[in-house]
Scaffold this active site. Structure first.
Site, short mmCIF file in Angstrom:
data_model
loop_
_atom_site.label_atom_id
_atom_site.label_comp_id
_atom_site.label_asym_id
_atom_site.label_seq_id
_atom_site.Cartn_x
_atom_site.Cartn_y
_atom_site.Cartn_z
N ASP A 1 0.84 -1.21 0.00
CA ASP A 1 0.00 0.00 0.00
C ASP A 1 0.87 1.26 0.00
O ASP A 1 0.54 2.25 0.63
CB ASP A 1 -0.92 0.02 1.22
CG ASP A 1 -0.12 0.02 2.53
OD1 ASP A 1 1.13 -0.07 2.46
OD2 ASP A 1 -0.73 0.12 3.61
N CYS B 1 5.15 -0.35 1.77
CA CYS B 1 5.74 -1.69 1.92
C CYS B 1 7.24 -1.67 2.20
O CYS B 1 7.74 -2.53 2.92
CB CYS B 1 5.39 -2.60 0.75
SG CYS B 1 6.11 -2.09 -0.79
N HIS C 1 7.59 -3.17 -4.95
CA HIS C 1 7.00 -3.90 -3.82
C HIS C 1 8.06 -4.79 -3.17
O HIS C 1 8.87 -5.41 -3.86
CB HIS C 1 5.82 -4.75 -4.28
CG HIS C 1 5.19 -5.47 -3.12
ND1 HIS C 1 4.37 -4.81 -2.22
CD2 HIS C 1 5.32 -6.74 -2.67
CE1 HIS C 1 4.02 -5.68 -1.27
NE2 HIS C 1 4.58 -6.84 -1.52
#
Length: 275
Positions: A49, A52, A262
């Site tokens: 979100d 991370c 991510h």
């Protein structure tokens, strides 16, 4: 409700599930995961979100913490918001998560609370001796959304403080790490005020950490962040260190990324690696 840090899963099982095809990209990812599996048995997925990188780094740091870092022990640590505000009026434009309308003058007390919370959590988790109990304490903390996001707000503020220190050091002719030049060479962050307005204020809202900001996070925490960058498998950048010339006494945390956006975390070092 989303878990911030998912339960651990066998690393190669995870890889097989995620990368089934025969494309060059899938093959490279599988090779990358195989290399990570030489060192770590499992992976834990990190909720994605835009926080991370913070979440993965802080979770790893806390889950292996055995003492309070020096910078967290200093007397002035919780006074940072007041100290910085007295010198730099522009910090009033700092934006708090979910409170974009609030002025920094009103929220320096809130940032102080976040810094106190960071010190308190770090201290209590580092004092837990049993690895299982330590892991449970970390899991519990990262299930408490209010506390978790308060800690990220503290990290962002520490990054701003570090950026100001580096910027001032460079301006006064002292040596600074190379990433600091890169950080302030961007059109969007030629000084700490722009860095705050165009980058730090947006982390967690509209974007995550860029690579040069991973260096800044590492410096703020005085941790070496080691990242397996799977899409760079078989190149020199497969394992990247932030910073690339770390201080010897900085602890190391390890993350995994497939795309530099991510981050997940590898856990359970294989026995022979530990020896």
């Amino acid at each position: 409700y989303k878990l911030s840090v998912s339960p651990e899963m066998d690393i190669m099982e995870y890889c097989r599930r995620e990368w089934r095809g025969n494309t060059p990209a899938a093959k490279r990812m599988r090779k990358g995961y195989e290399a990570v599996a030489q060192k770590f048995a499992s992976i834990r997925r990190i909720r994605g979100d835009n926080y991370c990188a913070f979440r993965a780094t802080l979770f790893q740091a806390l889950s292996q913490a055995t003492q309070l870092p020096r910078w967290l022990q200093s007397e002035d640590f919780t006074m940072l918001p007041e100290i910085l505000l007295s010198k730099y009026d522009w910090i009033k434009q700092w934006q708090l998560r979910q409170k974009p309308g609030k002025r920094m003058g009103e929220i320096s007390d809130e940032i102080k609370e976040y810094l106190i919370l960071l010190r308190k959590k770090w201290k209590s988790i580092s004092e837990i001796n049993g690895p299982l109990e330590k892991q449970e304490a970390c899991d519990k903390l990262f299930k408490n959304e209010e506390e978790e996001y308060s800690l990220y707000e503290a990290l962002k503020f520490l990054m701003l403080n570090t950026a100001i220190e580096l910027y001032n050091a460079d301006k006064s002719g002292r040596r600074v790490p190379v990433f600091s030049w890169l950080l302030f060479a961007r059109d969007t962050s030629s000084n700490p005020c722009q860095l705050m307005q165009n980058h730090l204020n947006h982390i967690g809202h509209s974007g995550g950490l860029e690579q040069v900001e991973m260096f800044l996070l590492a410096y703020a925490l005085q941790y070496t962040i080691q990242v397996y960058r799977l899409y760079k498998y078989s190149t020199d950048e497969f394992i990247t260190l932030y910073p690339n010339d770390p201080e010897e006494d900085w602890p190391v945390v390890t993350l995994i990324t497939e795309d530099d956006r991510h981050y997940n975390i590898p856990v359970r070092m294989c026995q022979e690696t530990m020896l």
